[in-house]
Design an enzyme around this catalytic site. Sequence first.
Site, PDB file in Angstrom:
ATOM      1  N   GLU A 159       9.787  -3.911 -10.205  1.00 37.95           N
ATOM      2  CA  GLU A 159       8.440  -4.164  -9.923  1.00 37.95           C
ATOM      3  C   GLU A 159       7.871  -3.061  -9.067  1.00 37.95           C
ATOM      4  O   GLU A 159       6.811  -2.719  -8.942  1.00 37.95           O
ATOM      5  CB  GLU A 159       8.410  -5.343  -9.073  1.00 37.95           C
TER       6      GLU A 159
ATOM      7  N   CYS B  65      17.458  -7.246  -6.696  1.00 37.33           N
ATOM      8  CA  CYS B  65      17.754  -6.383  -5.467  1.00 37.33           C
ATOM      9  C   CYS B  65      18.448  -7.509  -4.494  1.00 37.33           C
ATOM     10  O   CYS B  65      19.384  -8.141  -4.780  1.00 37.33           O
ATOM     11  CB  CYS B  65      16.709  -5.569  -4.813  1.00 37.33           C
TER      12      CYS B  65
ATOM     13  N   HIS C  72      14.735  -2.013  -9.077  1.00 36.69           N
ATOM     14  CA  HIS C  72      13.501  -2.906  -8.788  1.00 36.69           C
ATOM     15  C   HIS C  72      12.487  -2.568 -10.058  1.00 36.69           C
ATOM     16  O   HIS C  72      11.844  -1.432 -10.030  1.00 36.69           O
ATOM     17  CB  HIS C  72      12.895  -2.246  -7.802  1.00 36.69           C
TER      18      HIS C  72
END
Length: 254
Positions: free
Chosen positions: A201, A109, A199
Site C-alpha cells: 500500500e 506487516c 507494504h
Amino acid sequence: MQEDRTMQQSSAPDCRARVVVLKTGSTYPGLLARFGDFEDWFLRGLSPELDITVINVEAGERPGNPEDWNGIVVTGSPAMVSDRDEWSENTGAWLARAAAAGVPVLGVCYGHQLLAHALGGEVGYHPDGRETGTHEVELLPEAGTDPLFRDLPARFPAQLTHRQSVLRLPPDAVLLGRNRFEPHQAFRIGSCTWGVQFHPEFTDTVMRAYLEVQAPDLAREGLDAQALIAGVQASPDASSLLPRFSRLVIERVR
C-alpha cells in the site's frame, strides 16, 4: 462504530464482493495530515469493484463473523504483536477462524505478523534491528504456482519498515518470499491466507516521508537515513498485490 467507505446511495441489492479492512493502528500524525491513514492507502490500491468496509479493531470495533466477508485485509500498525494487547489477541483468534473457514486473507506487516502468531508461528523483535526503506524481495519457486504471486518477477523492489518479524513460520506455512535481512517476507497458509512483511500500500512518496520522520531514530541505530531516502524507488510489482488480491476475491464470488 463501523464505517462503510462505499457509502451506498441506492437501496438496490449490491452483489459486489464484500471485503473488510481491519485497521490495526494509525500512521504518524504528520503523514496522516498529508496522505491520510493506513486504510486510505489500502482503499486506493484495492479494486473499486469491491464493497469495502473499514473496521477499527484497535479501537474495539468488531468485524462480525469471518464468513460475513468475501475477503479480509489487515493493515500495519505501530503496535507490537509480542505485546499481546487484548484487541490484538482477539483479532488474531478471529483471523484464525477466517483462515479455517477458507475466507481469503491478506495480512500486511503487523497483519502478516499477527497471522503468523495466530496460526502457531513465533513473532518478536528482529535480532538485527530495523528494516526500513526500499529493499529487494526474492520469490521462491513455490511462488510460481501461488494464486496471488504467480506471474510476478523473481525479484522486485518493495517498501518496508518494521522492527518485529515472523521469527518462525506457522506449521504447514508455505514460504513464498524472502531477502537477505528478512527470511520470511511472504507466506501462505492453506489455499488463500497470505502474509507479507512488505507494504504493497506504500508509495515511494510515503516511504520517503516515513524515513524523514524516522531519521533521528535511524541515526541512533547506526543507519544512514539520507542514503535510505536516496535509495527509495517505485515498487509497482509489490503494489500489484492489492489489485491481484481484489481480482482473486471477485473471481471467487462470481
